[in-house]
Design a protein around this motif. Structure first.
Motif, PDB file in Angstrom:
ATOM      1  N   ASN A 158      -2.384   0.431  -5.826  1.00 45.26           N
ATOM      2  CA  ASN A 158      -3.741   0.867  -5.498  1.00 45.26           C
ATOM      3  C   ASN A 158      -3.761   2.343  -5.094  1.00 45.26           C
ATOM      4  N   ARG A 161      -5.976   4.729  -7.338  1.00 47.35           N
ATOM      5  CA  ARG A 161      -7.259   5.107  -6.750  1.00 47.35           C
ATOM      6  C   ARG A 161      -7.197   6.368  -5.881  1.00 47.35           C
ATOM      7  N   LEU A 162      -6.008   6.681  -5.399  1.00 49.69           N
ATOM      8  CA  LEU A 162      -5.876   7.846  -4.532  1.00 49.69           C
ATOM      9  C   LEU A 162      -4.999   8.934  -5.140  1.00 49.69           C
ATOM     10  N   ARG A 176      -9.204   7.324   1.578  1.00 46.94           N
ATOM     11  CA  ARG A 176      -9.739   8.423   0.783  1.00 46.94           C
ATOM     12  C   ARG A 176     -10.430   9.443   1.690  1.00 46.94           C
ATOM     13  N   ARG A 177     -11.192   8.947   2.657  1.00 48.14           N
ATOM     14  CA  ARG A 177     -11.884   9.843   3.587  1.00 48.14           C
ATOM     15  C   ARG A 177     -10.886  10.628   4.437  1.00 48.14           C
ATOM     16  N   TYR A 205     -12.237   6.249  12.651  1.00 46.18           N
ATOM     17  CA  TYR A 205     -12.487   5.045  11.847  1.00 46.18           C
ATOM     18  C   TYR A 205     -13.957   4.662  11.970  1.00 46.18           C
ATOM     19  N   ASP A 234      -5.077  -0.825   5.681  1.00 45.38           N
ATOM     20  CA  ASP A 234      -6.061   0.265   5.684  1.00 45.38           C
ATOM     21  C   ASP A 234      -6.958   0.161   4.456  1.00 45.38           C
ATOM     22  N   GLU A 235      -8.255   0.265   4.664  1.00 46.10           N
ATOM     23  CA  GLU A 235      -9.203   0.190   3.551  1.00 46.10           C
ATOM     24  C   GLU A 235      -9.102   1.445   2.682  1.00 46.10           C
ATOM     25  N   THR A 236      -9.269   1.256   1.384  1.00 47.28           N
ATOM     26  CA  THR A 236      -9.131   2.369   0.449  1.00 47.28           C
ATOM     27  C   THR A 236     -10.099   3.498   0.765  1.00 47.28           C
ATOM     28  N   GLU A 237     -11.318   3.178   1.110  1.00 44.86           N
ATOM     29  CA  GLU A 237     -12.306   4.224   1.385  1.00 44.86           C
ATOM     30  C   GLU A 237     -11.944   5.010   2.644  1.00 44.86           C
ATOM     31  N   TYR A 238     -11.381   4.324   3.628  1.00 43.20           N
ATOM     32  CA  TYR A 238     -10.948   5.025   4.834  1.00 43.20           C
ATOM     33  C   TYR A 238      -9.780   5.959   4.517  1.00 43.20           C
ATOM     34  N   THR A 284      -3.012   7.052  10.195  1.00 46.00           N
ATOM     35  CA  THR A 284      -4.348   6.443  10.195  1.00 46.00           C
ATOM     36  C   THR A 284      -4.576   5.604  11.437  1.00 46.00           C
TER      37      THR A 284
END
Length: 605
Positions: free
Chosen positions: A571, A575-576, A522-523, A484, A516-520, A397
């Motif tokens: 997390n 979440r992932l 996931r994307r 990002y 690292d943000e969860t949404e990043y 990432t």
């Protein structure tokens, strides 16, 4: 009278398009245990072989036809059955022309397949094979001793064709929409390279019957083609090749050179380290930067050029040249010419043609990794190779996540368990560690092509590596895997994305940061899994975080806390849906290795 052997789905000898044609043959198939069996049932329940036979029978006369049936019901060719058919042709069924309106795009015995084709060809048989209809490179069509046939919509006459030069495709023929004989129904409207191929078989059979020799068929085709399409190679320069190093002077001691020091035990040569005075590192020991190492950094201006090192290992130095106001690359090249030292450079040396000419004149060798038009396959009509060995890709990432170290740790464990590993590196130093190929897409990327050409070059690179005696191919990308943000072009990792498209990884380990943000995340996972049709089967957590986030990758690092580790792991699981392995101890590396074995042994099949 030419003898034509057709390897296909059999033939409906009662079809009205074949009522005046005698066709003998044999059925070669695999039983449930994979053993090769034969019988005399060459009936065609599918229709494909009937179509091919009828085209040959109705577009040429006076030939002997022999059918080798190797599939039925649907157009699925098993590699072992094809190999058995070719062995039969070589050992028991000599012929003038071998028509293969089929091929394989997935294979495990490519060398054996090519060897059989070469033996049949060398005995005096012309082999004609169709390329895959879906655009992938297929075999035997792509072999040098096989005439590979593709279709052209502009060719509507049965025996008209184009000859293609400097390409894996040799002939373009009539493969467009046409009415062909079938089994049930009696006729169908279809198209494909399978039906272009027998037209060329007819042309060649007539030439042989007219007295043209087997070895003169290529010239005959060239002389009788509507047009010769010449895809002459764009690359004409000889690329520099790697060479053996005994002892190297290494300069400068920067981030990209740290891996050379950290993994010095993997080098096949001794090293000495040098830097400029302005770095503030002269006289320092490498242990202050890289634990467990013990090299003293010396001043480049005090180097003894008459010493016994044979190679100068020149790293990235553009920023250092700006800092010092010196042309460091020119300085090093001049000294190497004077004292006859070889040069292994991370940067592109083609910018210095006069120095390279002088190096050659002085008898010095030089190398710098690059990807250019020389690496793009001869015009393949956009066809790509199937990679026959599993590919493990380590992605990330961000930069500075230990991706190179992880690849090294995994290789060690594969080696210890007796697996044969091949590697494709994306760092310019990759070949120094015995990697099988290098594609320098990292800092200072020396890639002179882009988009489809780069994808094609990477695909060819992995294909060539896959032909080696290996069980798995390990590779890794650079920096982040998806943008990002889109505020600057440098945030878009095009080379990494195109590299992944060419490599076609079977499984991915994603290196991540605790911040690292969860949404990043996931994307990133969604993009990797869907764009490259693969699976992110594990997350590798880098065990360091930055003290000051505002400083980015330039900030001070500290070890991740147990709470940060636990929070991130929980997390990611919730979440992932991904397992996390923290790269902070041998046990975690070992557990990630076991997860990799499980994935490639069970889940990726």
């Amino acid at each position: 009278m030419a003898k034509i052997v057709i390897v296909d789905s059999g033939v409906n000898k009662e079809h009205k398009k074949l009522k005046n044609t005698t066709i003998d043959g044999i059925h070669i198939f695999l039983d449930e245990e994979g053993n090769v069996k034969t019988n005399d049932d060459i009936s065609d329940s599918y229709g494909h072989g009937t179509a091919v036979s009828a085209i040959i029978a109705n577009n040429s006369t006076g030939n002997e036809l022999f059918m080798i049936k190797i599939f039925e019901e649907d157009y699925q060719v098993e590699e072992e059955a094809l190999l058995a058919a070719l062995e039969y042709v070589y050992e028991k069924c000599p012929c003038d022309v071998l028509n293969l309106s089929l091929g394989v795009t997935q294979y495990e015995s490519l060398d054996r397949l090519e060897d059989l084709c070469n033996k049949i060809h060398d005995r005096g048989t012309v082999i004609i094979s169709a390329f895959d209809n879906f655009g992938q490179i297929s075999f035997p069509a792509a072999f040098d001793n096989v005439i590979g046939v593709d279709s052209s919509p502009g060719i509507r006459s049965n025996k008209s064709f184009h000859v293609v030069k400097n390409s894996c495709v040799n002939i373009l023929a009539r493969g467009g929409v046409q009415r062909v004989a079938w089994s049930d129904p009696e006729f169908i409207i279809t198209k494909g390279n399978s039906f272009a191929t027998p037209y060329i078989t007819c042309v060649i059979a007539e030439a042989l019957n007219a007295g043209v020799s087997h070895k003169d068929i290529p010239e005959f085709l060239k002389a009788n083609a509507i047009e010769e399409i010449d895809y002459s190679p764009i690359c004409t320069d000889d690329k520099p090749l790697p060479f053996e190093i005994t002892k190297a002077a290494v300069f400068p001691f920067n981030k990209e050179m740290h891996s050379v020091v950290r993994f010095h035990d993997r080098l096949s040569f001794a090293i000495e380290l040098y830097d400029v005075r302005e770095s503030g590192m002269i006289g320092s020991n490498t242990s202050i930067k890289i634990a467990g190492t013990n090299y003293v950094i010396k001043n480049i201006d005090s180097i003894d050029w008459t010493a016994d090192f044979d190679t100068f290992l020149l790293g990235h130095n553009e920023e250092l040249s700006l800092l010092t106001g010196r042309k460091l690359t020119e300085f090093v090249l001049e000294k190497c010419i004077e004292y006859k030292k070889n040069v292994f450079a991370f940067d592109d040396l083609s910018k210095y043609p006069e120095y390279l000419a002088r190096l050659r004149k002085a008898g010095c060798k030089y190398y710098y990794p690059q990807v250019d038009m020389c690496d793009v396959p001869r015009n393949s009509f956009d066809k790509l190779y199937y990679i026959s060995k599993p590919v493990l890709m380590v992605c990330g990432t961000s930069s500075a996540q230990g991706k190179f170290t992880l690849q090294t740790e995994l290789r060690d464990r594969f080696d210890s368990d007796g697996f044969k590993v091949a590697q494709v590196g994306t760092e310019p130093s990759a070949l120094l560690y015995g990697y099988d190929a290098v594609c320098p897409i990292g800092y200072g990327a020396n890639v002179r092509i882009s988009d489809y050409k780069f994808v094609s070059a990477v695909n060819r690179m992995f294909f060539e590596v896959s032909k080696k005696d290996c069980d798995i191919i390990i590779s890794g990308t650079q920096s982040g895997s998806v943008p990002y943000n889109y505020e600057n072009l440098k945030n878009i990792p095009l080379y990494s994305m195109e590299f992944m498209m060419g490599a076609r990884p079977d499984g991915v380990i994603l290196c991540v940061n605790a911040f690292d943000e969860t949404e990043y995340l996931r994307r990133t996972i969604f993009t990797i899994e869907n764009l490259y049709d693969t699976k992110v089967f594990a997350l590798a957590l880098f065990p360091m975080v930055f003290e000051n986030n505002w400083a980015g990758n330039s900030g001070l690092k500290r070890p991740i806390t147990e709470k940060e580790k636990e929070d991130f792991t929980r997390n990611a699981k919730e979440r992932l849906g991904k397992e996390v392995f923290t790269l902070d101890c041998a046990d975690q590396y070992g557990m990630l290795y076991q997860r990799t074995l499980k994935y490639f042994g069970e889940e990726a099949c």
